[in-house]
Design a protein around this motif. Structure first.
Motif, PDB file in Angstrom:
ATOM      1  N   ALA A 147      -4.404 104.615 -48.088  1.00  0.00           N
ATOM      2  CA  ALA A 147      -4.314 105.450 -49.284  1.00  0.00           C
ATOM      3  C   ALA A 147      -3.044 105.095 -50.057  1.00  0.00           C
ATOM      4  O   ALA A 147      -1.995 105.722 -49.876  1.00  0.00           O
ATOM      5  CB  ALA A 147      -4.308 106.927 -48.909  1.00  0.00           C
ATOM      6  N   PRO A 148      -3.109 104.080 -50.917  1.00  0.00           N
ATOM      7  CA  PRO A 148      -1.946 103.714 -51.735  1.00  0.00           C
ATOM      8  C   PRO A 148      -1.819 104.650 -52.939  1.00  0.00           C
ATOM      9  O   PRO A 148      -2.804 104.943 -53.617  1.00  0.00           O
ATOM     10  CB  PRO A 148      -2.266 102.284 -52.187  1.00  0.00           C
ATOM     11  CG  PRO A 148      -3.762 102.200 -52.137  1.00  0.00           C
ATOM     12  CD  PRO A 148      -4.242 103.168 -51.106  1.00  0.00           C
ATOM     13  N   ILE A 149      -0.598 105.121 -53.185  1.00  0.00           N
ATOM     14  CA  ILE A 149      -0.344 106.063 -54.277  1.00  0.00           C
ATOM     15  C   ILE A 149       0.623 105.433 -55.270  1.00  0.00           C
ATOM     16  O   ILE A 149       1.695 104.960 -54.898  1.00  0.00           O
ATOM     17  CB  ILE A 149       0.232 107.381 -53.729  1.00  0.00           C
ATOM     18  CG1 ILE A 149      -0.728 107.988 -52.691  1.00  0.00           C
ATOM     19  CG2 ILE A 149       0.484 108.371 -54.855  1.00  0.00           C
ATOM     20  CD1 ILE A 149      -0.174 109.209 -51.996  1.00  0.00           C
ATOM     21  N   CYS A 150       0.244 105.426 -56.513  1.00  0.00           N
ATOM     22  CA  CYS A 150       1.004 104.875 -57.645  1.00  0.00           C
ATOM     23  C   CYS A 150       1.690 103.563 -57.292  1.00  0.00           C
ATOM     24  O   CYS A 150       2.894 103.389 -57.492  1.00  0.00           O
ATOM     25  CB  CYS A 150       1.985 105.880 -58.228  1.00  0.00           C
ATOM     26  SG  CYS A 150       3.205 106.605 -57.124  1.00  0.00           S
ATOM     27  N   GLY A 151       0.892 102.628 -56.774  1.00  0.00           N
ATOM     28  CA  GLY A 151       1.398 101.297 -56.444  1.00  0.00           C
ATOM     29  C   GLY A 151       0.521 100.223 -57.051  1.00  0.00           C
ATOM     30  O   GLY A 151      -0.297 100.481 -57.934  1.00  0.00           O
ATOM     31  N   GLY A 152       0.665  99.017 -56.565  1.00  0.00           N
ATOM     32  CA  GLY A 152      -0.130  97.901 -57.054  1.00  0.00           C
ATOM     33  C   GLY A 152      -0.100  96.770 -56.051  1.00  0.00           C
ATOM     34  O   GLY A 152       0.686  96.789 -55.093  1.00  0.00           O
ATOM     35  N   GLY A 153      -0.947  95.793 -56.254  1.00  0.00           N
ATOM     36  CA  GLY A 153      -1.022  94.678 -55.330  1.00  0.00           C
ATOM     37  C   GLY A 153      -1.573  93.438 -55.997  1.00  0.00           C
ATOM     38  O   GLY A 153      -1.615  93.343 -57.223  1.00  0.00           O
ATOM     39  N   ASN A 154      -2.009  92.497 -55.191  1.00  0.00           N
ATOM     40  CA  ASN A 154      -2.564  91.242 -55.674  1.00  0.00           C
ATOM     41  C   ASN A 154      -4.085  91.346 -55.693  1.00  0.00           C
ATOM     42  O   ASN A 154      -4.706  91.437 -54.628  1.00  0.00           O
ATOM     43  CB  ASN A 154      -2.114  90.104 -54.756  1.00  0.00           C
ATOM     44  CG  ASN A 154      -2.673  88.757 -55.183  1.00  0.00           C
ATOM     45  OD1 ASN A 154      -3.383  88.653 -56.180  1.00  0.00           O
ATOM     46  ND2 ASN A 154      -2.364  87.721 -54.419  1.00  0.00           N
ATOM     47  N   PRO A 155      -4.714  91.314 -56.857  1.00  0.00           N
ATOM     48  CA  PRO A 155      -6.172  91.452 -56.906  1.00  0.00           C
ATOM     49  C   PRO A 155      -6.908  90.339 -56.181  1.00  0.00           C
ATOM     50  O   PRO A 155      -8.060  90.511 -55.778  1.00  0.00           O
ATOM     51  CB  PRO A 155      -6.482  91.459 -58.410  1.00  0.00           C
ATOM     52  CG  PRO A 155      -5.295  90.817 -59.055  1.00  0.00           C
ATOM     53  CD  PRO A 155      -4.125  91.182 -58.201  1.00  0.00           C
ATOM     54  N   GLN A 156      -6.244  89.198 -55.979  1.00  0.00           N
ATOM     55  CA  GLN A 156      -6.879  88.118 -55.234  1.00  0.00           C
ATOM     56  C   GLN A 156      -7.093  88.499 -53.770  1.00  0.00           C
ATOM     57  O   GLN A 156      -7.873  87.862 -53.064  1.00  0.00           O
ATOM     58  CB  GLN A 156      -6.021  86.848 -55.315  1.00  0.00           C
ATOM     59  CG  GLN A 156      -5.825  86.318 -56.731  1.00  0.00           C
ATOM     60  CD  GLN A 156      -7.144  85.989 -57.403  1.00  0.00           C
ATOM     61  OE1 GLN A 156      -8.025  85.381 -56.792  1.00  0.00           O
ATOM     62  NE2 GLN A 156      -7.292  86.388 -58.655  1.00  0.00           N
ATOM     63  N   ALA A 157      -6.392  89.546 -53.325  1.00  0.00           N
ATOM     64  CA  ALA A 157      -6.518  89.983 -51.940  1.00  0.00           C
ATOM     65  C   ALA A 157      -7.736  90.869 -51.722  1.00  0.00           C
ATOM     66  O   ALA A 157      -8.002  91.287 -50.589  1.00  0.00           O
ATOM     67  CB  ALA A 157      -5.262  90.733 -51.511  1.00  0.00           C
ATOM     68  N   ALA A 158      -8.485  91.159 -52.771  1.00  0.00           N
ATOM     69  CA  ALA A 158      -9.648  92.039 -52.645  1.00  0.00           C
ATOM     70  C   ALA A 158     -10.649  91.510 -51.625  1.00  0.00           C
ATOM     71  O   ALA A 158     -11.339  92.279 -50.958  1.00  0.00           O
ATOM     72  CB  ALA A 158     -10.316  92.230 -54.008  1.00  0.00           C
ATOM     73  N   ARG A 159     -10.710  90.198 -51.487  1.00  0.00           N
ATOM     74  CA  ARG A 159     -11.626  89.598 -50.513  1.00  0.00           C
ATOM     75  C   ARG A 159     -11.317  90.083 -49.104  1.00  0.00           C
ATOM     76  O   ARG A 159     -12.224  90.336 -48.303  1.00  0.00           O
ATOM     77  CB  ARG A 159     -11.507  88.070 -50.581  1.00  0.00           C
ATOM     78  CG  ARG A 159     -12.282  87.319 -49.511  1.00  0.00           C
ATOM     79  CD  ARG A 159     -12.068  85.816 -49.649  1.00  0.00           C
ATOM     80  NE  ARG A 159     -10.681  85.443 -49.493  1.00  0.00           N
ATOM     81  CZ  ARG A 159     -10.071  85.240 -48.320  1.00  0.00           C
ATOM     82  NH1 ARG A 159     -10.751  85.416 -47.190  1.00  0.00           N
ATOM     83  NH2 ARG A 159      -8.804  84.885 -48.258  1.00  0.00           N
ATOM     84  N   LYS A 160     -10.018  90.241 -48.794  1.00  0.00           N
ATOM     85  CA  LYS A 160      -9.615  90.667 -47.455  1.00  0.00           C
ATOM     86  C   LYS A 160      -9.746  92.179 -47.271  1.00  0.00           C
ATOM     87  O   LYS A 160      -9.841  92.667 -46.149  1.00  0.00           O
ATOM     88  CB  LYS A 160      -8.173  90.245 -47.196  1.00  0.00           C
ATOM     89  CG  LYS A 160      -7.953  88.742 -47.228  1.00  0.00           C
ATOM     90  CD  LYS A 160      -6.492  88.404 -47.003  1.00  0.00           C
ATOM     91  CE  LYS A 160      -6.255  86.908 -47.034  1.00  0.00           C
ATOM     92  NZ  LYS A 160      -4.817  86.573 -46.842  1.00  0.00           N
ATOM     93  N   LEU A 161      -9.741  92.907 -48.383  1.00  0.00           N
ATOM     94  CA  LEU A 161      -9.731  94.361 -48.327  1.00  0.00           C
ATOM     95  C   LEU A 161     -11.096  95.000 -48.521  1.00  0.00           C
ATOM     96  O   LEU A 161     -11.229  96.210 -48.355  1.00  0.00           O
ATOM     97  CB  LEU A 161      -8.787  94.906 -49.414  1.00  0.00           C
ATOM     98  CG  LEU A 161      -7.296  94.630 -49.242  1.00  0.00           C
ATOM     99  CD1 LEU A 161      -6.549  94.948 -50.530  1.00  0.00           C
ATOM    100  CD2 LEU A 161      -6.732  95.460 -48.101  1.00  0.00           C
ATOM    101  N   LYS A 162     -12.089  94.220 -48.840  1.00  0.00           N
ATOM    102  CA  LYS A 162     -13.336  94.811 -49.327  1.00  0.00           C
ATOM    103  C   LYS A 162     -14.066  95.669 -48.300  1.00  0.00           C
ATOM    104  O   LYS A 162     -14.809  96.565 -48.668  1.00  0.00           O
ATOM    105  CB  LYS A 162     -14.278  93.725 -49.863  1.00  0.00           C
ATOM    106  CG  LYS A 162     -14.934  92.842 -48.821  1.00  0.00           C
ATOM    107  CD  LYS A 162     -15.738  91.739 -49.503  1.00  0.00           C
ATOM    108  CE  LYS A 162     -16.533  90.920 -48.481  1.00  0.00           C
ATOM    109  NZ  LYS A 162     -17.875  91.457 -48.315  1.00  0.00           N
ATOM    110  N   ASN A 163     -13.844  95.443 -47.006  1.00  0.00           N
ATOM    111  CA  ASN A 163     -14.486  96.267 -45.981  1.00  0.00           C
ATOM    112  C   ASN A 163     -13.574  97.353 -45.427  1.00  0.00           C
ATOM    113  O   ASN A 163     -13.956  98.075 -44.503  1.00  0.00           O
ATOM    114  CB  ASN A 163     -14.996  95.395 -44.826  1.00  0.00           C
ATOM    115  CG  ASN A 163     -16.242  94.625 -45.229  1.00  0.00           C
ATOM    116  OD1 ASN A 163     -16.802  94.848 -46.289  1.00  0.00           O
ATOM    117  ND2 ASN A 163     -16.665  93.707 -44.374  1.00  0.00           N
TER     118      ASN A 163
END
Length: 232
Positions: A147-163
């Motif tokens: 549960a990330p709150i008011c943050g950000g990250g690398n959208p290229q990492a969505a592949r690793k996070l999708k599940n």
């Protein structure tokens, strides 16, 4: 009110606060057995930039660490590291912290055997929101949900996070971390059919964490999830 969280010094990673639920603090002979739920769920909480330094009491100012000081019956073990002043959350050091906290070989981890490795949840605010996105992307296999709150990250990492189940939060009027930072990550996950929820508070500025951490639905949502297999 007595302090419910004890301070733990780490030589390998970050110093941290450790909160133990009533069942562990009141009954040091608590034993796992086949008839009890064998492990307890655990939250790794990452604070924001304002709580950096060398005084662990500062970590209690915001977030989950503030909540548990008022709720001795909070049903999670909570691990709350402190980032040194002038630094940002480091994935390698956070990983070492989890290894240490979950290892029975460390004296300060006497309750490590009660941490359910399949119910470890990650959350953080602002700088800790960025840390949440980055740590989860680096090691999605460690967590059951984030549960990330008011943050950000690398959208290229969505592949690793999708599940990995994600519930992101942000204030629409945030003038410190733009709402767009969360929107980018949520959009990237949706494009990959990720398991993602997104709550935007229309009237909130940077502090979107107080109402988030005060909401019992967040903790109920955490407990609906268990760790899945790693995604390549």
């Amino acid at each position: 009110m007595p302090t419910l969280q004890r301070q733990v010094a780490s030589t390998d990673s970050y110093n941290y606060l450790l909160f133990l639920p009533d069942v562990l603090r009141q009954d040091t002979s608590y034993q796992r057995n086949e008839t009890q739920q064998p492990f307890l769920p655990t939250i790794l909480f990452l604070h924001g930039a304002g709580e950096r330094g060398s005084d662990l009491d500062n970590v209690k100012k915001q977030g989950v660490t503030k909540i548990v000081e008022l709720q001795p019956d909070f049903p999670f073990i909570v691990i709350s590291p402190q980032c040194p002043r002038g630094q940002y959350w480091n994935v390698e050091r956070l990983s070492a912290l989890l290894d240490e906290a979950m290892s029975d070989e460390k004296p300060q981890s006497a309750y490590a055997s009660y941490i359910d490795p399949d119910r470890v949840y990650l959350t953080g605010l602002s700088m800790g929101g960025y840390g949440t996105w980055h740590l989860a992307a680096a090691q999605p296999e460690r967590f059951a949900a984030i549960a990330p709150i008011c943050g950000g990250g690398n959208p290229q990492a969505a592949r690793k996070l999708k599940n990995l189940p994600v519930w992101a939060f942000h204030g629409a009027r945030d003038n410190v971390v733009p709402l767009r930072e969360s929107e980018i990550m949520v959009s990237a996950l949706k494009a990959r059919d990720g398991d993602v929820k997104f709550t935007v508070y229309p009237e909130a500025a940077h502090d979107s964490w107080t109402q988030t951490y005060n909401n019992p639905e967040l903790y109920e949502w955490f407990l609906q999830h268990r760790r899945q297999q790693a995604v390549g």
